[in-house]
Design a protein around this motif. Structure first.
Motif, PDB file in Angstrom:
ATOM      1  N   UNK A  48       0.835  -1.202   0.000  1.00 40.46           N
ATOM      2  CA  UNK A  48       0.000   0.000   0.000  1.00 40.46           C
ATOM      3  C   UNK A  48       0.866   1.246   0.000  1.00 40.46           C
ATOM      4  N   UNK A  57      -1.807  12.040  13.356  1.00 35.94           N
ATOM      5  CA  UNK A  57      -2.781  10.948  13.395  1.00 35.94           C
ATOM      6  C   UNK A  57      -4.197  11.319  12.958  1.00 35.94           C
ATOM      7  N   UNK A  58      -4.521  12.600  12.918  1.00 35.53           N
ATOM      8  CA  UNK A  58      -5.873  12.977  12.506  1.00 35.53           C
ATOM      9  C   UNK A  58      -5.977  13.369  11.035  1.00 35.53           C
ATOM     10  N   UNK A  61      -7.140  10.805   4.716  1.00 33.14           N
ATOM     11  CA  UNK A  61      -6.553   9.939   3.702  1.00 33.14           C
ATOM     12  C   UNK A  61      -7.076  10.402   2.349  1.00 33.14           C
ATOM     13  N   UNK A  90     -12.771   7.133   1.394  1.00 32.28           N
ATOM     14  CA  UNK A  90     -13.795   6.127   1.688  1.00 32.28           C
ATOM     15  C   UNK A  90     -13.861   5.003   0.665  1.00 32.28           C
ATOM     16  N   UNK A  91     -12.747   4.732   0.000  1.00 28.66           N
ATOM     17  CA  UNK A  91     -12.707   3.605  -0.915  1.00 28.66           C
ATOM     18  C   UNK A  91     -13.267   3.884  -2.293  1.00 28.66           C
TER      19      UNK A  91
ATOM     20  N   UNK B  15     -13.107   1.262   2.199  1.00 24.86           N
ATOM     21  CA  UNK B  15     -11.717   1.528   1.863  1.00 24.86           C
ATOM     22  C   UNK B  15     -10.859   0.272   1.883  1.00 24.86           C
ATOM     23  N   UNK B  16      -9.556   0.504   1.715  1.00 24.18           N
ATOM     24  CA  UNK B  16      -8.600  -0.590   1.591  1.00 24.18           C
ATOM     25  C   UNK B  16      -7.952  -0.925   2.933  1.00 24.18           C
ATOM     26  N   UNK B  17      -7.096  -1.945   2.907  1.00 22.03           N
ATOM     27  CA  UNK B  17      -6.459  -2.409   4.130  1.00 22.03           C
ATOM     28  C   UNK B  17      -5.163  -1.711   4.496  1.00 22.03           C
ATOM     29  N   UNK B  18      -4.921  -0.517   3.961  1.00 21.78           N
ATOM     30  CA  UNK B  18      -3.693   0.211   4.313  1.00 21.78           C
ATOM     31  C   UNK B  18      -3.738   0.642   5.773  1.00 21.78           C
ATOM     32  N   UNK B  19      -2.581   0.828   6.395  1.00 16.58           N
ATOM     33  CA  UNK B  19      -2.545   1.077   7.842  1.00 16.58           C
ATOM     34  C   UNK B  19      -3.389   2.275   8.315  1.00 16.58           C
ATOM     35  N   UNK B  20      -3.345   3.387   7.611  1.00 11.70           N
ATOM     36  CA  UNK B  20      -4.084   4.543   8.118  1.00 11.70           C
ATOM     37  C   UNK B  20      -5.585   4.302   8.091  1.00 11.70           C
ATOM     38  N   UNK B  21      -6.061   3.446   7.210  1.00  8.14           N
ATOM     39  CA  UNK B  21      -7.495   3.136   7.175  1.00  8.14           C
ATOM     40  C   UNK B  21      -7.877   2.065   8.183  1.00  8.14           C
ATOM     41  N   UNK B  25      -8.802   7.085  14.433  1.00  5.45           N
ATOM     42  CA  UNK B  25      -8.251   8.414  14.691  1.00  5.45           C
ATOM     43  C   UNK B  25      -8.332   8.732  16.184  1.00  5.45           C
ATOM     44  N   UNK B  95      -4.526   4.781  18.480  1.00  7.36           N
ATOM     45  CA  UNK B  95      -4.946   5.887  17.624  1.00  7.36           C
ATOM     46  C   UNK B  95      -3.811   6.884  17.396  1.00  7.36           C
ATOM     47  N   UNK B  98      -1.535   6.322  14.375  1.00  7.29           N
ATOM     48  CA  UNK B  98      -2.048   6.443  13.005  1.00  7.29           C
ATOM     49  C   UNK B  98      -1.200   7.444  12.231  1.00  7.29           C
ATOM     50  N   UNK B  99      -0.828   7.056  11.068  1.00  9.54           N
ATOM     51  CA  UNK B  99      -0.053   7.902  10.159  1.00  9.54           C
ATOM     52  C   UNK B  99       1.384   8.149  10.629  1.00  9.54           C
ATOM     53  N   UNK B 100       1.848   7.403  11.603  1.00 14.32           N
ATOM     54  CA  UNK B 100       3.222   7.566  12.047  1.00 14.32           C
ATOM     55  C   UNK B 100       4.155   6.878  11.056  1.00 14.32           C
ATOM     56  N   UNK B 104       3.569  -0.213  11.295  1.00 12.10           N
ATOM     57  CA  UNK B 104       2.264   0.016  11.912  1.00 12.10           C
ATOM     58  C   UNK B 104       2.168  -0.644  13.294  1.00 12.10           C
ATOM     59  N   UNK B 112      -5.527  -5.792   9.799  1.00 14.01           N
ATOM     60  CA  UNK B 112      -5.149  -6.123   8.424  1.00 14.01           C
ATOM     61  C   UNK B 112      -5.189  -7.637   8.202  1.00 14.01           C
TER      62      UNK B 112
END
Lengths: 158, 123
Positions: A48, A57-58, A61, A90-91, B15-21, B25, B95, B98-100, B104, B112
């Motif tokens: 990905x 973190x907030x 995407x 949202x995909x 959505x997809x299985x990527x880490x941020x999803x 949050x 949470x 996320x996005x770090x 993951x 995942x």
């Protein structure tokens, strides 16, 4: 499947994918990109690359480029399905690649000549991932268009 | 609103299985629906979408809650499913990851690993 998984996850197998994805990232340097390679029982590999609106973190995407190898079983046998897609918030599906299907021979066939069977499967997976890499390299217009509204709002700048 | 723990079955997350999803949050760590959100109905896993305009396809992840180990899934009366650890302190730590950059969080990897496929929903 373990031997196949081990082979799939080698740097050689993912090198062209990695290069194609890095190409997209380099062409769109204003996004906050994150990449991840993982495996699971159902997915021998999942690669990905995600564009986030900002660090932290907030963050929202914005875009996900996904390359997945799915281990599919049904009454006719086992198949590995290699495909890629690009999704937005949202995909929302923005683009998807053709699917490459690799048949996994039945165990009795593999046992006759394991090395040959494994080599054949790995060659087919390599061709599939190389095809996906070519598709990825063609997707920059889609990626640019999806990222453009964010760039115009200055959402990457704090 | 009451909730009940579910330990088997499929739930859906847009959505997809990527880490941020697959990581909640920080704003999703409070309240009765705290945690990573999913739904028992794939069409309701999508956000509200204006019905005007041409139909669009959304890719939705199928998550097998029976594959979860350190995470639990709670369904409420609306069909919303919250996936979270037993301790709220761990939820907050999850949470914040996320996005770090870097690998993951282990709980993100657990979600995942529970994804068994995707379905397309047209709206």
């Amino acid at each position: 499947m373990t031997a196949i998984e081990d082979a799939i996850q080698t740097p050689a197998m993912t090198r062209r994918l990695h290069e194609a994805l890095e190409g997209l990232i380099s062409a769109n340097p204003n996004a906050c990109w994150r990449s991840d390679l993982s495996t699971s029982n159902r997915f021998p590999f999942q690669y990905y690359v995600t564009a986030m609106s900002e660090p932290g973190p907030d963050a929202d995407q914005v875009l996900v480029i996904a390359v997945e190898c799915f281990d599919f079983h049904d009454e006719t046998g086992e198949r590995l399905i290699v495909s890629a897609d690009i999704t937005g918030e949202d995909g929302l599906l923005l683009s998807e690649s053709p699917r490459a299907v690799v048949n996994v021979p039945a165990e009795r066939i593999v046992l006759r000549n394991p090395e040959e069977a494994l080599t054949t499967i790995i060659e087919q997976i390599q061709r599939a991932t190389d095809g996906i890499a070519e598709w990825i390299a063609s997707q920059n217009p889609i990626v640019r268009q999806a990222l453009a509204p964010e760039a115009k709002r200055g959402i990457y700048e704090r | 609103m009451s909730e009940r723990r579910i330990s088997k079955g499929i739930v859906y997350r847009a959505g997809k299985g990527n880490p941020s999803n697959m990581t909640p949050r920080p704003s999703d760590t409070e309240g009765p629906q705290r945690g990573l959100s999913a739904h028992v109905d794939p069409t309701r896993a999508l956000p509200h979408i204006d019905g005007s305009g041409k139909p669009r396809i959304f890719r939705v992840a199928l998550i097998d809650v029976g594959e979860l180990r350190d995470l639990q899934a709670f369904e409420d009366d609306t069909g919303h499913v919250a996936i979270r650890p037993t301790e709220d302190s761990v939820l907050k730590e999850w949470a914040e990851s996320r996005n770090a950059e870097g690998a993951p969080h282990a709980l993100t990897r657990e979600v995942q690993g529970a994804i068994i496929g995707y379905v397309d929903i047209e709206r």
